[in-house]
Design an enzyme around this catalytic site. Structure first.
Site, short mmCIF file in Angstrom:
data_model
loop_
_atom_site.label_atom_id
_atom_site.label_comp_id
_atom_site.label_asym_id
_atom_site.label_seq_id
_atom_site.Cartn_x
_atom_site.Cartn_y
_atom_site.Cartn_z
CB CYS A 74 -24.05 -17.17 -23.45
SG CYS A 74 -24.29 -18.46 -22.21
CB CYS A 199 -19.00 -19.14 -17.19
SG CYS A 199 -18.85 -17.71 -18.31
CB THR A 201 -17.28 -16.84 -22.80
OG1 THR A 201 -18.08 -16.37 -21.70
CG2 THR A 201 -18.12 -16.91 -24.06
#
Length: 260
Positions: A74, A199, A201
């Protein structure tokens, strides 16, 4: 048993963090983690992280998704745990730590609110129709769309994540709109099984997928997500992405105690 916890957010991606170096939380299970991450019956978060000791690194990041299962890397969680480590006095302005996808280097401002996290190198991007699939520590599906603000990301993303190709292992689904001076990105995350405000990634994967249309060299990509602004920097030689950094804010929101 009372356990101290902290809540952090990075561009709207929020996490429960626990210092696991001294007082370890025993009998941890998926059900308890899911309960803690529940936004109505728990603290509420996109995931939970333990900062643990490691003999070869400053610390180790152990990450669980909001559904209670062990997660893949993450990015925004990685940035938040670096800020947490600085807050705890475990690091100063630089760190090398271990995550599920391997070692990571990061640097943080003296104020402790801006983190630049080095991500893994990437040399493989596959096509799925007009979309792209790649792994930046977690698997991602990237599709360029028009009028992203009006898109039903939950339904569209859920359908892709659960189609015959991806249902077994799951995939994070990212939609991107090129705004000229920046990219606008929205993401449906597996493990959360919902749209999240950011997010890490995912925006890294988006920046790489979109960079295939650019000339090789050092590329800096400003990105807007629902929770704020991030930036992805990397070197691209036409086939491989190296020196990849996910840059953005990380903020402690509150702290409290768990009675377990």
């Amino acid at each position: 048993m009372n356990i101290k916890f902290y809540k952090y957010q990075g561009a709207g991606n929020d996490f429960i963090l626990i210092d696991h170096r001294v007082s370890e939380l025993k009998n941890i299970d998926n059900k308890l983690i899911a309960q803690l991450c529940d936004r109505r019956f728990g603290i509420g978060a996109d995931g939970l992280m333990f900062l643990t000791q490691h003999k070869d690194y400053d610390f180790e990041m152990v990450y669980y998704n909001a559904d209670g299962n062990v997660g893949s890397m993450c990015g925004n969680g990685g940035r938040c745990i670096v800020a947490f480590a600085k807050f705890l006095g475990a690091i100063e302005n630089e760190t090398n730590f271990l995550a599920v996808d391997g070692p990571h280097y990061a640097k943080i401002t003296a104020e402790g609110n801006w983190v630049e996290l080095q991500m893994i190198d990437v040399d493989t991007i596959k096509a799925d129709g007009s979309a792209f699939v790649l792994n930046t520590g977690s698997p991602h599906y990237v599709e360029e769309v028009k009028n992203l603000a009006a898109l039903d990301v939950f339904t569209t993303g859920k359908n892709i994540r659960n189609n015959d190709t991806y249902k077994l292992n799951g995939i994070n689904v990212n939609f991107v709109e090129d705004k000229g001076d920046h990219l606008f990105v929205r993401t449906f995350e597996r493990g959360v099984e919902d749209e999240t405000y950011a997010c890490g990634t995912g925006v890294t994967a988006v920046a790489m997928a979109m960079a295939q249309q650019k000339q090789p060299g050092h590329i800096e990509t400003p990105i807007e997500v629902l929770g704020g602004k991030l930036q992805i920097n990397f070197d691209y030689d036409g086939s491989k992405f190296t020196n990849v950094f996910l840059c953005g804010p990380a903020e402690q929101v509150f702290e409290g105690e768990l009675s377990v």
